[in-house]
Design a protein around this motif. Sequence first.
Motif, mmCIF file in Angstrom:
data_model
loop_
_atom_site.group_PDB
_atom_site.id
_atom_site.type_symbol
_atom_site.label_atom_id
_atom_site.label_comp_id
_atom_site.label_asym_id
_atom_site.label_seq_id
_atom_site.Cartn_x
_atom_site.Cartn_y
_atom_site.Cartn_z
ATOM 1 N N MET A 36 0.900 -1.222 0.089
ATOM 2 C CA MET A 36 -0.041 -0.059 0.001
ATOM 3 C C MET A 36 0.927 1.111 -0.096
ATOM 4 N N ALA A 37 0.214 2.339 -0.479
ATOM 5 C CA ALA A 37 0.936 3.460 -0.383
ATOM 6 C C ALA A 37 0.035 4.856 -0.370
ATOM 7 N N TRP A 38 0.910 5.923 -0.040
ATOM 8 C CA TRP A 38 0.195 7.242 -0.163
ATOM 9 C C TRP A 38 0.682 8.005 -1.273
ATOM 10 N N PHE A 39 -0.189 8.591 -2.037
ATOM 11 C CA PHE A 39 0.197 9.692 -3.010
ATOM 12 C C PHE A 39 -0.376 10.876 -2.649
ATOM 13 N N ARG A 40 -0.181 11.918 -3.461
ATOM 14 C CA ARG A 40 -0.444 13.325 -3.361
ATOM 15 C C ARG A 40 -0.657 14.117 -4.725
ATOM 16 N N GLN A 41 -1.431 14.944 -4.861
ATOM 17 C CA GLN A 41 -1.587 15.547 -5.925
ATOM 18 C C GLN A 41 -1.910 17.014 -5.807
ATOM 19 N N ALA A 42 -0.749 17.953 -6.000
ATOM 20 C CA ALA A 42 -1.252 19.419 -5.845
ATOM 21 C C ALA A 42 -1.662 19.948 -7.154
ATOM 22 N N PRO A 43 -2.418 20.997 -7.011
ATOM 23 C CA PRO A 43 -3.075 21.556 -8.255
ATOM 24 C C PRO A 43 -2.126 22.107 -9.152
ATOM 25 N N GLY A 44 -2.634 21.396 -10.489
ATOM 26 C CA GLY A 44 -1.592 21.842 -11.726
ATOM 27 C C GLY A 44 -0.387 20.881 -11.685
ATOM 28 N N LYS A 45 -0.253 19.822 -10.639
ATOM 29 C CA LYS A 45 0.923 19.082 -10.809
ATOM 30 C C LYS A 45 0.540 17.752 -10.846
ATOM 31 N N GLU A 46 1.315 16.884 -11.485
ATOM 32 C CA GLU A 46 0.989 15.459 -11.361
ATOM 33 C C GLU A 46 1.006 14.581 -9.950
ATOM 34 N N ARG A 47 0.197 13.490 -10.099
ATOM 35 C CA ARG A 47 0.159 12.700 -8.779
ATOM 36 C C ARG A 47 1.614 12.249 -8.547
ATOM 37 N N GLU A 48 1.934 12.349 -7.287
ATOM 38 C CA GLU A 48 3.347 11.677 -6.929
ATOM 39 C C GLU A 48 3.351 10.888 -5.742
ATOM 40 N N GLY A 49 4.028 9.627 -5.679
ATOM 41 C CA GLY A 49 4.001 8.848 -4.587
ATOM 42 C C GLY A 49 4.817 9.439 -3.662
ATOM 43 N N ILE A 50 4.661 9.340 -2.324
ATOM 44 C CA ILE A 50 5.177 9.839 -1.143
ATOM 45 C C ILE A 50 5.789 8.861 0.061
ATOM 46 N N ALA A 51 4.856 7.677 0.016
ATOM 47 C CA ALA A 51 5.385 6.727 0.976
ATOM 48 C C ALA A 51 4.769 5.425 0.718
ATOM 49 N N THR A 52 5.521 4.470 0.731
ATOM 50 C CA THR A 52 4.924 3.026 0.429
ATOM 51 C C THR A 52 5.387 1.967 1.522
ATOM 52 N N ILE A 53 4.622 1.067 1.891
ATOM 53 C CA ILE A 53 4.793 0.025 2.848
ATOM 54 C C ILE A 53 4.469 -1.466 2.049
ATOM 55 N N GLY A 54 5.577 -2.187 2.328
ATOM 56 C CA GLY A 54 5.288 -3.542 1.952
ATOM 57 C C GLY A 54 4.318 -4.479 2.998
ATOM 58 N N SER A 55 4.505 -5.593 2.479
ATOM 59 C CA SER A 55 3.723 -6.641 3.324
ATOM 60 C C SER A 55 4.624 -7.163 4.503
ATOM 61 N N ASP A 56 5.629 -6.852 4.407
ATOM 62 C CA ASP A 56 6.631 -7.071 5.501
ATOM 63 C C ASP A 56 7.082 -6.019 6.455
ATOM 64 N N GLY A 57 6.340 -5.033 6.207
ATOM 65 C CA GLY A 57 6.542 -3.756 6.885
ATOM 66 C C GLY A 57 7.714 -2.674 6.190
ATOM 67 N N THR A 58 8.332 -3.268 5.242
ATOM 68 C CA THR A 58 9.393 -2.219 4.478
ATOM 69 C C THR A 58 8.590 -1.139 4.224
ATOM 70 N N THR A 59 9.484 0.230 4.343
ATOM 71 C CA THR A 59 8.884 1.539 3.986
ATOM 72 C C THR A 59 9.671 2.069 3.201
ATOM 73 N N VAL A 60 9.156 2.788 2.227
ATOM 74 C CA VAL A 60 10.063 3.646 1.326
ATOM 75 C C VAL A 60 9.610 5.191 1.095
ATOM 76 N N TYR A 61 10.412 6.112 1.411
ATOM 77 C CA TYR A 61 9.649 7.442 1.355
ATOM 78 C C TYR A 61 10.322 8.181 -0.012
ATOM 79 N N ALA A 62 9.641 9.266 -0.432
ATOM 80 C CA ALA A 62 9.907 10.190 -1.378
ATOM 81 C C ALA A 62 10.975 11.156 -0.533
ATOM 82 N N GLU A 63 11.626 11.860 -1.487
ATOM 83 C CA GLU A 63 12.563 12.663 -0.878
ATOM 84 C C GLU A 63 11.726 14.046 -0.147
ATOM 85 N N PRO A 64 10.757 14.638 -0.837
ATOM 86 C CA PRO A 64 10.097 15.730 -0.353
ATOM 87 C C PRO A 64 9.296 15.352 1.208
#
Length: 125
Positions: A36-64
């Motif tokens: 699963m993951a969280w994305f966000r989209q600001a007005p006038g911008k493309e949707r971007e992924g910001i955080a994701t989590i795997g089935s084993d709890g591993t997480t990845v975060y975007a730089e912002p």
Amino acid sequence: HVQLVESGGGSLQEGGNLRLSCTAFVIPRNYSQWCMAWFRQAPGKEREGIATIGSDGTTVYAEPVKGRASIFKDSAKRILYLDLNDLKPEDTATYYCAAGLDPCLSLRPGDVRSWWGQGTQVTVS
């Protein structure tokens, strides 16, 4: 039919904190195995992924948001969370949760194979 419903958005002050929740309704038994993951989209911008989590709890975060965000889930309650601290005006966006990413820890919207939530607005000023 799976439904993902986000909550917790609103108008917040710069420097503040927020917690977003994403509740899954009508879920299959293997919710704990979802990527699963969280994305966000600001007005006038493309949707971007910001955080994701795997089935084993591993997480990845975007730089912002790296160092300011935490993604975690409560599989028993079928809720995915996003904590975001030290809010900045550039965090203003509609935030979406998503499930069923392939590859699992991808932050690319095109890699969401299953479900999207409808989004919750976050405004930071």
